[in-house]
Design a protein around this motif. Structure first.
Motif, short mmCIF file in Angstrom:
data_model
loop_
_atom_site.label_atom_id
_atom_site.label_comp_id
_atom_site.label_asym_id
_atom_site.label_seq_id
_atom_site.Cartn_x
_atom_site.Cartn_y
_atom_site.Cartn_z
N ARG A 67 0.83 -1.21 0.00
CA ARG A 67 0.00 0.00 0.00
C ARG A 67 0.86 1.26 0.00
NH1 ARG A 67 -2.00 3.32 3.88
NH2 ARG A 67 -1.08 2.03 5.53
N LEU A 68 1.96 1.22 0.76
CA LEU A 68 2.87 2.36 0.81
C LEU A 68 3.95 2.31 -0.28
CD1 LEU A 68 3.43 2.65 4.68
CD2 LEU A 68 1.88 3.98 3.24
N GLY A 69 4.07 1.16 -0.92
CA GLY A 69 5.11 1.00 -1.93
C GLY A 69 6.50 0.98 -1.33
N LEU A 70 6.62 0.33 -0.17
CA LEU A 70 7.88 0.35 0.58
C LEU A 70 8.39 -1.06 0.81
CD1 LEU A 70 9.97 2.06 2.16
CD2 LEU A 70 8.49 1.79 4.18
N LEU A 71 9.69 -1.22 0.63
CA LEU A 71 10.34 -2.51 0.83
C LEU A 71 11.71 -2.26 1.46
CD1 LEU A 71 10.55 -5.63 0.27
CD2 LEU A 71 11.61 -5.00 -1.90
N GLN A 72 12.03 -3.03 2.52
CA GLN A 72 13.33 -2.92 3.16
C GLN A 72 13.90 -4.31 3.38
OE1 GLN A 72 12.63 -0.63 6.76
NE2 GLN A 72 12.97 1.32 5.72
N THR A 103 16.66 -0.32 0.45
CA THR A 103 15.30 0.19 0.68
C THR A 103 14.73 0.59 -0.67
OG1 THR A 103 15.89 1.04 2.88
CG2 THR A 103 13.89 1.91 1.86
N VAL A 104 13.58 0.05 -1.02
CA VAL A 104 12.91 0.39 -2.28
C VAL A 104 11.63 1.14 -1.94
CG1 VAL A 104 11.90 -0.52 -4.40
CG2 VAL A 104 13.86 -1.69 -3.36
N ASN A 105 11.46 2.31 -2.54
CA ASN A 105 10.29 3.14 -2.28
C ASN A 105 9.67 3.56 -3.62
OD1 ASN A 105 8.41 4.67 -0.82
ND2 ASN A 105 9.64 6.52 -1.07
N SER A 106 8.39 3.26 -3.80
CA SER A 106 7.69 3.60 -5.03
C SER A 106 6.65 4.68 -4.73
CB SER A 106 7.01 2.36 -5.61
OG SER A 106 6.34 2.67 -6.82
N GLU A 107 6.77 5.83 -5.40
CA GLU A 107 5.88 6.96 -5.17
C GLU A 107 5.10 7.29 -6.44
OE1 GLU A 107 6.15 11.71 -3.95
OE2 GLU A 107 7.90 10.40 -3.77
N ASP A 108 3.79 7.38 -6.30
CA ASP A 108 2.92 7.64 -7.44
C ASP A 108 2.86 9.14 -7.74
OD1 ASP A 108 0.68 8.08 -9.15
OD2 ASP A 108 -0.09 6.10 -8.59
N ASP A 110 1.08 11.25 -10.76
CA ASP A 110 0.27 11.35 -11.97
C ASP A 110 0.28 10.05 -12.77
OD1 ASP A 110 -0.30 14.02 -11.36
OD2 ASP A 110 1.53 14.70 -12.37
N GLY A 111 0.13 8.93 -12.06
CA GLY A 111 0.05 7.64 -12.72
C GLY A 111 1.39 7.02 -13.06
N ILE A 112 2.48 7.71 -12.80
CA ILE A 112 3.83 7.18 -13.02
C ILE A 112 4.47 6.89 -11.67
CG2 ILE A 112 6.12 7.64 -13.95
CD1 ILE A 112 4.00 7.30 -16.08
N GLN A 113 5.08 5.71 -11.55
CA GLN A 113 5.75 5.35 -10.32
C GLN A 113 7.22 5.81 -10.36
OE1 GLN A 113 4.27 4.04 -7.61
NE2 GLN A 113 2.35 4.14 -8.75
N ILE A 114 7.59 6.62 -9.38
CA ILE A 114 8.99 7.01 -9.21
C ILE A 114 9.60 6.01 -8.22
CG2 ILE A 114 10.59 8.86 -8.63
CD1 ILE A 114 8.68 9.51 -10.94
N VAL A 115 10.44 5.14 -8.72
CA VAL A 115 11.03 4.08 -7.89
C VAL A 115 12.42 4.50 -7.43
CG1 VAL A 115 11.65 1.65 -7.73
CG2 VAL A 115 9.72 2.36 -9.18
#
Length: 213
Positions: A67-72, A103-108, A110-115
């Motif tokens: 849900r948060l797009g977070l991985l550690q 640490t991997v963080n995915s932020e939405d 405008d429909g594009i994921q900034i990883v």
């Protein structure tokens, strides 16, 4: 009155005292690096792909939140990462005792994921100057695989040529220095054993009962 001296116990105490004086290796911070790529895949897909890839490279996942797009992850050996890749040649001593936590963080947006992939590097037995660059190279290898699995592109900052140059600049002990170090360690060990035996013999003769009454 007869006094019995436990010679083996005395020797054990002396040995433990010598061992306790030896310093324990502590992790050395080798730097932090962050890389970024974009993808049109959904956040949950980013986390799933990253999890599968890192587990395949022997990372232990400590936190995963789709849900948060977070991985550690926990720290994993850089040498182990290199050994698991089919296109990797012989290992290098500079990779030994070097560890990375990701640490991997995915932020939405405008429909594009900034990883964002962040790596914390630690050296467990003293530092070497190109540790950060060496660690970044292997982190970028994983990031490239991750981006490819998400139908995205990632352009690495550390090329194979730069990486090879960094390895060639690592100062390594010469065979003569290694043999000298081993000889010195052996001599110190012999000296410690000799001192223990001498102390034990001296104590035994001091407290032994006299033959005369």
């Amino acid at each position: 009155m007869r006094i019995t001296v436990p010679i083996l116990t005395l020797a054990a105490l002396l040995v433990s005292g010598c061992a306790a004086s030896n310093p324990v290796a502590t992790p050395v911070d080798a730097g932090v690096e962050t890389v970024v790529f974009t993808t049109e895949s959904e956040r949950v897909t980013v986390v799933d792909v990253a999890t599968a890839l890192l587990v395949q490279h022997d990372f232990t996942i400590t936190l995963a939140n789709e849900r948060l797009g977070l991985l550690q992850t926990d720290y994993a050996s850089v040498a182990g990462i290199a050994a698991m890749r089919p296109d990797t040649g012989l290992g290098h001593v500079a990779l030994e005792d070097l560890y990375v936590r990701l640490t991997v963080n995915s932020e939405d947006r405008d429909g594009i994921q900034i990883v964002q992939v962040k790596g914390n590097f630690q050296r467990m037995a003293g530092g070497r100057s190109p540790d950060r660059l060496i660690g970044l190279y292997w982190m970028e290898q994983l990031t490239s695989d991750m981006a490819r699995a998400l139908d995205a592109d990632y352009v690495a900052r550390v090329s194979d040529e730069i990486y090879d140059q960094a390895l060639s600049n690592v100062a390594l002990p010469t065979p003569a220095e290694s043999r000298s170090g081993q000889i010195n360690k052996g001599l110190r060990a012999v000296g410690i054993v000799g001192a223990i035996l001498f102390a034990a013999t001296l104590a035994a003769s001091t407290f032994a009962p006299s033959a005369s009454r």
